[in-house]
Design an enzyme around this catalytic site. Sequence first.
Site, PDB file in Angstrom:
ATOM      1  N   THR A 414       0.983  -1.308  -0.090  1.00 39.41           N
ATOM      2  CA  THR A 414      -0.461   0.303  -0.069  1.00 39.41           C
ATOM      3  C   THR A 414       0.948   1.042   0.100  1.00 39.41           C
ATOM      4  OG1 THR A 414      -1.647  -1.011   1.319  1.00 39.41           O
ATOM      5  CG2 THR A 414      -1.826   1.060   1.236  1.00 39.41           C
ATOM      6  N   GLU A 434      -3.976  -3.837  -2.735  1.00 40.13           N
ATOM      7  CA  GLU A 434      -3.798  -4.248  -2.187  1.00 40.13           C
ATOM      8  C   GLU A 434      -1.881  -5.157  -2.162  1.00 40.13           C
ATOM      9  OE1 GLU A 434      -4.768  -7.137   0.783  1.00 40.13           O
ATOM     10  OE2 GLU A 434      -5.107  -5.156   0.310  1.00 40.13           O
ATOM     11  N   GLU A 453      -8.328  -6.806  -4.556  1.00 40.86           N
ATOM     12  CA  GLU A 453      -8.659  -5.898  -2.862  1.00 40.86           C
ATOM     13  C   GLU A 453      -9.736  -6.550  -2.546  1.00 40.86           C
ATOM     14  OE1 GLU A 453      -7.349  -4.506  -0.638  1.00 40.86           O
ATOM     15  OE2 GLU A 453      -6.366  -2.640  -2.161  1.00 40.86           O
ATOM     16  N   SER A 481      -7.849  -2.314   6.504  1.00 43.87           N
ATOM     17  CA  SER A 481      -6.003  -1.861   7.573  1.00 43.87           C
ATOM     18  C   SER A 481      -5.712  -0.858   7.823  1.00 43.87           C
ATOM     19  CB  SER A 481      -5.561  -2.337   8.448  1.00 43.87           C
ATOM     20  OG  SER A 481      -6.157  -4.176   8.154  1.00 43.87           O
ATOM     21  N   GLY A 501       1.343  -1.976   4.926  1.00 43.23           N
ATOM     22  CA  GLY A 501       1.695  -2.475   5.332  1.00 43.23           C
ATOM     23  C   GLY A 501       0.419  -3.136   5.910  1.00 43.23           C
ATOM     24  N   GLY A 502      -0.416  -3.358   5.164  1.00 41.40           N
ATOM     25  CA  GLY A 502      -1.657  -4.496   5.346  1.00 41.40           C
ATOM     26  C   GLY A 502      -1.682  -4.137   6.382  1.00 41.40           C
TER      27      GLY A 502
END
Length: 603
Positions: A414, A434, A453, A481, A501-502
């Site tokens: 991201t 994603e 995504e 997130s 960073g997910g």
Amino acid sequence: MHTRTGIQAVCAAGTAVLLAISPAPAGADERVTAPDRDAVAVGYGGAVSSVDPDATEAGMEILRSGGNAVDAAIATAAALGVTEPYSGGFGGGGYLVYYSAADGEIRTIDGRETAPAAMGEDAFLYEDGEPIPFGEAVTSGLGVGAPGAPATWEYAVKEWGRKPLTQVMRPAIRIAEEGFVVDATFQEQTAANQERFSAFPETVRLFLPDGRPPEPGTVLRNPDLAETYRAFAREGAGVLDGGIGADIAATAAEPPVDPDSTRNVRPGLLTAEDVAGYEVIERDPTHVTYRGLDVYGMAPSSSGGSTVGQALNIVQAAGERAPYSGDADTTAHHLMLEASKLAYADRNVYVGDPDHVDVPLDTLLSQEYANERACFVDTAAAQQAPVAPGDARGSDGCTAAAPPSDEGSEGPSTTHLVTADHQGNVVSYTFSIEQTGGSGITVPGRGFILNNELTDFEFEVTDSGVGAANLPGPGKRPRSSMAPTIVLKDGKPFLALGSPGGATIITTVLQLLVDRVDRGLTLPEAMAAPRLSQRNLPTTQAEPAFFGTEQEKELSALGHTFTETRVIGAATALEFLDDRRIQAVAEPHRRGGGHAAVLRPQR
């Protein structure tokens, strides 16, 4: 300081190296110097910080021309779609948080991708009810949602900007046309994706010239994306109601796979109507008060604002309930890790698209509920994770409401940017496609990769019912997130921050706030400090520089266990200092380092 974008820097160096889409690259053995990167800049009049020098310069160009923070944010984002195409861009979506100096209000845009109208709860299951392999969902048309970036960019500029979209898009169009200098991070990301990229001839043509990743110091052009951007600059998101939108849908529905590829690339469900019908949602921000500061973030469909806010409330409650007499830095991080476990436990069970599920957001963000959740925090010992969620629907945080649940499979790639202008407007914007490289599928002739995504949805519900809040559904937005955040002090901007960073985005933003506010680190110090990420898992992830420190020893003595991970996040942030000064901060090293700039540097 970097002041020239893309090919301008190349020409100034006296060499021109083009790894073009077409014709074939020339002078491939030549190398040019990449733009400079400054991790910290202090000054006046406006600021931009992003992961990339060319993108930061695009935003600065708009500020210099009289644009405001919103115009600069969209210009920077569009440029990142060129230079960071594996992290975000036209084929993805995200969340934008905006502080309006005119009225002191915080506004947010939910630009998250949406599922096709034909997508049901069983979309990622075999006929026997078993989930399909996650890797097959990632690199597929099935994981592609209707992109939200085009509508986000148009909405922000139209509602809050000062410049027309044609001018805002101009720097990114130029970078796409003339090219940008490939760095080591771009080459590494390409190499990591080479095997799956090779299944798609259009992706090979664009990102694997001569069949291999481009070398650092060479220049990559993307005239197809330049043309897409030109059409968007003229027509706005209306381009999705025409050929570009139709091409997105057709590419997702029937991915153009190399006939010689053995990869199983599943077709998608996206239609032209899904793409053309996409709409952003302006939502109320999340809000908590922490140490007298007002912390604003992104409400669901993102879990960023709710989870960061809840964790801060728990830290506050636990510290007041039973102050720990040990080292202050260790205490701050101990409480942060414990609060993170509890907040993630609730996130995983309760948060989903609020237009499809009932999210108890007011309870999750209330200090009263956090006080109850803090009953599980022992200031002298770590809880053994995973821990159970609280009863948020009954407003009883000290009662376990369900078994512990999985954090999901959110991709780590991201990007984030922050901007400010001389009027005092501020933007914090996180957006994504994603996974690193998204679906891997490039829209033929359009120059951008499609997102994957929809793999952020839960594929199935557990026997105890966990996962139901985030199942697929027609038009539904998968839980995210992403946590773009703006902090006010006495009603005025104090901090703006966010990170890729997910699922680690939440912990990165949380730690930056704890390190800056509780530990008293400067913003550059907080940005450079080794990061920890506890997401209600048996062990806490930690960056290499953390190991061997005194804090590792002290936290381990409290019962925390750590596993090493190479990097957590790649944040950008602003701090608003006295005398109307702005401190813009980017990563000094993570992901190759970012670039921060101000309009009038402090001498």
